[in-house]
Scaffold this motif. Structure first.
Motif, PDB file in Angstrom:
ATOM      1  N   GLU A   1     -11.762  76.913  -6.447  1.00 37.67           N
ATOM      2  CA  GLU A   1     -12.516  76.004  -5.159  1.00 37.67           C
ATOM      3  C   GLU A   1     -11.559  75.967  -4.051  1.00 37.67           C
ATOM      4  N   GLU A   2     -12.111  75.501  -3.046  1.00 44.04           N
ATOM      5  CA  GLU A   2     -11.080  74.760  -1.985  1.00 44.04           C
ATOM      6  C   GLU A   2     -10.637  73.624  -2.270  1.00 44.04           C
ATOM      7  N   GLY A   3      -9.500  73.117  -1.760  1.00 47.36           N
ATOM      8  CA  GLY A   3      -8.737  71.921  -2.057  1.00 47.36           C
ATOM      9  C   GLY A   3      -9.374  70.712  -1.883  1.00 47.36           C
ATOM     10  N   GLY A   4      -8.763  69.546  -2.485  1.00 45.86           N
ATOM     11  CA  GLY A   4      -9.037  68.285  -2.201  1.00 45.86           C
ATOM     12  C   GLY A   4      -7.651  67.399  -1.846  1.00 45.86           C
ATOM     13  N   MET A   5      -7.938  66.327  -1.467  1.00 46.44           N
ATOM     14  CA  MET A   5      -6.815  65.610  -0.971  1.00 46.44           C
ATOM     15  C   MET A   5      -6.481  64.410  -1.923  1.00 46.44           C
ATOM     16  N   ILE A   6      -5.234  64.097  -2.076  1.00 47.37           N
ATOM     17  CA  ILE A   6      -4.757  63.336  -3.269  1.00 47.37           C
ATOM     18  C   ILE A   6      -3.959  62.476  -2.432  1.00 47.37           C
ATOM     19  N   LYS A   7      -4.088  61.110  -2.359  1.00 47.50           N
ATOM     20  CA  LYS A   7      -3.136  60.060  -2.029  1.00 47.50           C
ATOM     21  C   LYS A   7      -2.491  59.558  -3.409  1.00 47.50           C
ATOM     22  N   ALA A   8      -1.052  59.371  -3.261  1.00 45.15           N
ATOM     23  CA  ALA A   8      -0.422  58.834  -4.630  1.00 45.15           C
ATOM     24  C   ALA A   8       0.349  57.767  -4.053  1.00 45.15           C
ATOM     25  N   TYR A   9       0.646  56.642  -5.140  1.00 47.15           N
ATOM     26  CA  TYR A   9       1.250  55.589  -4.935  1.00 47.15           C
ATOM     27  C   TYR A   9       1.680  54.784  -6.137  1.00 47.15           C
ATOM     28  N   GLY A  10       2.788  54.555  -6.187  1.00 48.19           N
ATOM     29  CA  GLY A  10       3.320  53.644  -7.465  1.00 48.19           C
ATOM     30  C   GLY A  10       2.997  54.190  -8.810  1.00 48.19           C
ATOM     31  N   ASN A  11       3.030  55.505  -9.102  1.00 45.87           N
ATOM     32  CA  ASN A  11       2.669  56.234 -10.584  1.00 45.87           C
ATOM     33  C   ASN A  11       4.092  56.163 -11.179  1.00 45.87           C
ATOM     34  N   TYR A  12       4.070  56.329 -12.581  1.00 42.80           N
ATOM     35  CA  TYR A  12       5.262  56.442 -13.346  1.00 42.80           C
ATOM     36  C   TYR A  12       5.010  57.700 -13.968  1.00 42.80           C
ATOM     37  N   PHE A  13       6.234  58.491 -13.951  1.00 45.23           N
ATOM     38  CA  PHE A  13       6.149  59.824 -14.614  1.00 45.23           C
ATOM     39  C   PHE A  13       7.393  59.821 -15.634  1.00 45.23           C
TER      40      PHE A  13
ATOM     41  N   THR B   1       5.816  75.587   1.544  1.00 41.52           N
ATOM     42  CA  THR B   1       5.013  76.765   1.891  1.00 41.52           C
ATOM     43  C   THR B   1       3.716  76.870   1.283  1.00 41.52           C
ATOM     44  N   THR B   2       3.944  76.369  -0.202  1.00 42.87           N
ATOM     45  CA  THR B   2       2.885  76.364  -1.016  1.00 42.87           C
ATOM     46  C   THR B   2       1.927  75.105  -0.997  1.00 42.87           C
ATOM     47  N   GLY B   3       2.314  74.095  -0.068  1.00 39.67           N
ATOM     48  CA  GLY B   3       1.824  72.859   0.010  1.00 39.67           C
ATOM     49  C   GLY B   3       2.140  71.956  -1.133  1.00 39.67           C
ATOM     50  N   TYR B   4       1.566  70.857  -1.168  1.00 40.92           N
ATOM     51  CA  TYR B   4       1.957  69.662  -2.287  1.00 40.92           C
ATOM     52  C   TYR B   4       0.629  69.319  -2.888  1.00 40.92           C
ATOM     53  N   ASP B   5       0.952  68.797  -4.163  1.00 43.78           N
ATOM     54  CA  ASP B   5      -0.138  68.320  -4.941  1.00 43.78           C
ATOM     55  C   ASP B   5      -0.674  66.839  -4.721  1.00 43.78           C
ATOM     56  N   ALA B   6       0.233  66.074  -3.931  1.00 43.54           N
ATOM     57  CA  ALA B   6      -0.472  64.723  -3.667  1.00 43.54           C
ATOM     58  C   ALA B   6       0.512  64.205  -2.329  1.00 43.54           C
ATOM     59  N   TYR B   7      -0.166  63.323  -1.604  1.00 39.29           N
ATOM     60  CA  TYR B   7       0.684  63.032  -0.425  1.00 39.29           C
ATOM     61  C   TYR B   7       0.998  61.348  -0.732  1.00 39.29           C
ATOM     62  N   GLU B   8       2.510  61.302  -1.179  1.00 40.48           N
ATOM     63  CA  GLU B   8       2.684  59.899  -1.576  1.00 40.48           C
ATOM     64  C   GLU B   8       3.139  59.074  -0.355  1.00 40.48           C
ATOM     65  N   VAL B   9       2.627  57.767  -0.379  1.00 42.51           N
ATOM     66  CA  VAL B   9       2.625  56.873   0.757  1.00 42.51           C
ATOM     67  C   VAL B   9       4.058  55.927   0.333  1.00 42.51           C
TER      68      VAL B   9
END
Length: 946
Positions: free
Chosen positions: A662-674, A692-700
């Motif tokens: 499906e078409e994409g959705g936008m994710i904002k990310a902040y303060g996560n631990y991996f 070029t492939t874009g990103y999974d989330a926009y981190e602020v």
């Protein structure tokens, strides 16, 4: 019977020791633009250490600081993990704005970093002097540290040169710091990524987690934990990077692998077991409830149990159905409790019905906390379900105790139902649909209830159907489990056209399709503290069942929180493609325990995903498609294959993608631990622009930063709607630090049922990075299929049960004591529905939009030709009526007589407040239209003696 005296009373103090051991600090962010309520309270109280200036909302240190920043005994969460060297009056905390280093050479240190990690600081000068951080220790490759005045916000980045502490200071003058971030795992001297393979003992002498005893908890660098009962530990030695736990059973030596040590206090009460008294085995408080387990008394087949504390000034009998027999012991649960300290008393009853008071016993000191009502279910709305926000039942609420023996026979009359009385669980719920009855109602599940025990199923595909008459119909229903063994087996729920429905504290096993399906036009739905297991065993991607919690088709203002998902497959789906919005969902403090995917998968909706624990997730964590806006904040990802995905871009556009076409959705990310196993994701950051492939989330960089309008999804060109920074669209909340989430979510006050339920299972420790780990666990499935509660029954006669309540339960019939008269001031609001069931409303609601005593109320009752509010007070009050100035009317009629009292207008709050009117206990009052149409926003009842 001989009883020995035994006193149980623990004063073991909980504390957390954050150690710079092994791999040191991993990804972490300090955001000084946010405040912590507990920090503020501690700062305010520490008047000998901190000066407060109200005009600037600023705290300034009175004494020099050399180390961690504290207020009294509290280490501030705002700066936890940092060390500061500042003379008196040189450190300032501007609440929710910044941390100010008020002078030259005030030093900030981050201990125990790893070579190769990146440190980013967002800061600015405090004035016209051009300054920067120019004293950098153990940092190289610095960029962005350019001297500038207060008008230029600087973003400085540098790399950790060698393992160990880093520090920074300004030799030029004062600096405001807005945020600090540490990113990356760095490298060990051997060149491998650190923290993936901790050195753990060859022989493990740890115990399992046990909330009944005091425990030391070692958190390892891979996120796992070891629990040790403090009674068996003689010492915990720390030597460099090595931690040794010494105990009689043997020493456990951890090399280069312990990230932190903490201590957990036992959750218990105080009690004695004198000779001749009922023996108390265990007693604890929990969320809005408390329980006691007790030994069985010779020759006794019934026990009366009483509760005191909170809303009960003296011992009040709880409903008989709450006192149950488990064969080798008895158990009683008091529910519907407001926060406070409680006592429970058990009194045996002889065969003639006489209480044996000489053999009674009591447990005291039970701590009861409120459920966490943070989230969209309670956004501009109070009293979801049958309970008030203080945890007590709404006035006049009906209570039904549902067991395998009573599910077909519980009986009540429902106003407007096609057939009365309504007999059986599903029949009563269906009666509410047909009649539109809004009387609050609580269904309390006891023990295991199977599909075959029900009177009938409203939905052939899901199970129980809860359906309103039309979209967003007021239901005021709570479905709750009693104790820690309430289990629904073989069916789930279909929820349609409902408003104000709550699900709490039960397990769902082998549901037919979805565990909970919010199908169409629902609002203000609260789903929390559930244990969710496999659904119906099928083939292919239905081997573990279908969804567990699905929210779709214009369902909105929903909170899913503190739920424990056990190896679920398609865990949560939020949204279809036809929602018209707004569809706001909160998803927090859930435990995804070896589950597979959809945590959640989101279409179209605006979803806040925060403080969740992703614990060995096999396929993917959060997925966004079809124009969704998802804010992913302060979550903890442990061994999660693909933590964050946006359809057809970033990770989903690489390798073996895609999880969705499906078409994409936008994710904002902040303060996560991996953790180090979480490698399959890519953020957009200021230093790592879009690939070029874009990103999974926009981190602020800061929580309140917005995603720019220029950022759109690769497929569909969808923008992020920034709902989370719009004060009219986001609730008040204080997120926990991501590093604390596993301990919180898996702890006593965490996810799942009380005591984490009566079912336990340890997943095999073989989780890696491939999809094979999503396989159906046949051992778990077999245990679930064979699950049985140890409940024998309710003490006394369970048969012929109709409406329960009375006494502590607070419903109609079945109890011995009347419902307590409410204490204090009653504030009735009408923000789309009455906040207190005392009030009955006829007519329409409208937008009044007032702010009264700092609280915003959107809707009120239109007092036109059809508007009417009816109530009967239980004691004498002075009644104050608050009207919205959006309507011209400044009075109402009371019992057919137009009120002539005057009032005052508040232009800032947009309301007109009438002078108080005396009303009398037991008299029915009917409010209708006065001289001109008005809008009633609030009715405030103040007892005449207060």
């Amino acid at each position: 019977m001989k009883r020995t005296m035994k006193k149980i009373s623990f004063i073991f103090t909980m504390m957390a020791l954050l150690l710079g051991l092994g791999t040191g600090v991993k990804a972490q962010t300090w955001d000084f633009t946010q405040s912590n309520a507990d920090d503020v309270a501690a700062l305010k109280a520490a008047t000998s250490e901190w000066t407060y200036t109200e005009a600037s909302d600023r705290y300034e240190n009175k004494v020099a600081i050399n180390g961690v920043v504290k207020a009294g005994s509290r280490v501030l969460a705002l700066t936890e993990g940092l060390q500061v060297n500042a003379a008196e009056k040189k450190l300032r905390i501007d609440n929710a704005k910044r941390l100010q280093l008020a002078g030259k050479n005030v030093t900030v240190t981050i201990p125990s970093l790893t070579k190769g990690q990146t440190v980013t600081i967002v800061f600015a000068s405090t004035g016209d002097n051009a300054v920067t951080f120019d004293a950098l220790t153990n940092l190289s490759g610095a960029s962005g540290f350019t001297a500038a005045d207060k008008n230029t916000t600087q973003t400085g980045t540098a790399t950790v040169t060698n393992d160990g502490a880093v520090s920074f200071a300004s030799t030029g003058g004062s600096i405001n710091i807005f945020s600090i971030k540490v990113e990356g795992e760095g490298t060990t001297p051997g060149g491998d990524t650190g923290g993936n393979d901790p050195v753990i003992p060859a022989n493990d002498h740890s115990a399992g987690q046990n909330t009944n005893v005091n425990q030391a908890i070692l958190t390892l660098s891979n996120g796992t934990r070891r629990y040790y009962n403090t009674t068996s530990v003689s010492a915990i030695d720390i030597d460099g990077t090595t931690v040794t736990v010494r105990q009689n059973a043997g020493d456990d030596v951890f090399g280069n692998s312990v990230a932190g040590i903490s201590f957990a206090k036992a959750e218990k009460s105080d009690f004695e077991n004198p000779e001749g008294a009922v023996e108390i085995l265990e007693s604890k408080g929990w969320f809005e409830s408390a329980y006691v387990k007790f030994g069985l008394f010779d020759g006794v087949e019934k026990y009366n149990v009483y509760v005191k504390g909170g809303q009960y000034n003296s011992y009040t009998k709880i409903d008989d159905q709450l006192v149950r027999n488990y064969g080798s012991y008895g158990r009683a649960d008091a529910v519907g409790l407001m926060a406070g300290t409680y006592a429970l008393k058990i009194v045996p009853v002889d065969p003639n019905g006489n209480e044996l008071n000489d053999n009674a016993n009591e447990a005291t000191g039970l701590t009861v906390k409120p459920y966490d009502r943070t989230g969209y279910a309670h956004f501009n709305y109070s009293g979801v379900g049958a309970y008030n926000d203080d945890g007590t039942l709404k006035q006049g609420a009906k209570v039904f105790y549902v067991t395998k023996n009573t599910a077909k026979t519980i009986t009540t009359t429902v106003a407007g139902a096609e057939t009365n009385p309504c007999v059986g669980l599903q029949a009563i719920i269906a009666g509410y649909e047909k009649g539109g009855d809004t009387t609050p109602i609580a269904f309390r599940f006891i023990g295991k209830i199977s599909k075959e025990d029900l009177d009938f199923l409203g939905s052939s595909s899901e199970g129980i159907q809860v359906k309103g008459r039309r979209a967003d119909s007021e239901m005021n229903m709570t479905f709750e489990g009693i104790g820690d063994d309430a289990t629904l087996f073989g069916f789930g729920f279909l929820i349609r056209n409902c408003k104000s429905v709550e699900f709490r504290n039960f397990a769902n096993i082998r549901c037919m399709d979805d565990g909970l399906s919010l199908d169409t036009d629902n609002s203000n739905i609260w789903i929390h503290n559930l244990d969710l297991f496999y659904g119906k065993h099928g083939s292919g991607d239905h081997e573990k069942g279908d969804g567990m919690v699905d929210v779709k088709s214009d369902s909105k203002y929903v909170t899913v929180s503190y739920c424990h998902y056990w190896d679920t497959g398609k865990t949560n789906m939020f949204g279809m493609k036809n929602e018209s919005g707004p569809n706001y969902i909160s998803y927090h403090h859930n435990w995804f325990d070896h589950s597979d995917s959809r945590h959640p998968r989101v279409r179209t909706m605006s979803v806040h995903v925060w403080n969740n624990y992703f614990d060995n997730v096999a396929k993917y964590g959060v997925g966004a498609t079809f124009g969704a806006s998802v804010f992913v904040e302060n979550n903890y990802f442990l061994k999660t294959k693909k933590p964050i995905l946006s359809s057809l871009q970033g990770t989903d556009a690489m390798g073996s993608g895609t999880f969705s076409g499906e078409e994409g959705g936008m994710i904002k990310a902040y303060g996560n631990y991996f953790d180090t196993a979480c490698k399959n994701f890519r953020y957009y950051t200021q230093n790592n622009p879009s690939a070029t492939t874009g990103y999974d989330a926009y981190e602020v960089a800061n929580r309140n930063d917005q995603v720019p309008e220029t950022e759109v999804t690769k497929s569909g060109g969808h923008k992020y709607n920034n709902f989370d920074t719009n004060s009219s669209l986001i609730y008040s909340y204080t997120p926990d630090a991501a590093a604390d989430v596993p301990a919180i979510v898996t702890g006593y006050w965490g996810a799942g049922r009380l005591n984490h339920g009566d079912f336990s299972y340890t997943f095999p420790d073989n989780v890696g990075d491939d999809d094979a780990d999503s396989a159906y666990d046949a051992t778990l499935g077999r245990l679930l299929d064979n699950y049985a509660s140890s409940l024998v029954g309710i003490f006394g006669d369970e048969g012929g049960q109709g409406e329960g309540g009375g006494g502590q339960g607070g419903g109609e019939g079945g109890g011995d004591d009347p419902q307590p008269i409410p204490d204090g001031v009653i504030l009735g609001s009408f923000d789309g529905s009455p906040s207190n069931s005392m009030f009955t409303v006829a007519g329409d609601y409208g937008d009044g939009k007032i702010t009264y005593n700092g609280t915003y109320y959107k809707k009120g009752v239109k007092m036109n030709s059809s508007g009417k509010i009816t109530f009967t007070p239980q004691k004498n009050y002075n009644m104050t009526i608050v009207l919205a100035t959006s309507k011209n009317g400044r009075n109402v009629s009371i019992n057919g007589v137009q009120s002539t009292v005057s009032g005052t207008t508040n232009t800032d709050g947009n309301y007109y407040e009438m002078e108080p009117i005396a009303i009398t206990a037991g008299t029915q009052y009917v409010l209708t239209k006065g001289s001109t149409e008005s809008m009633v926003m609030l009715i405030i009842l103040t007892p005449v003696d207060e």
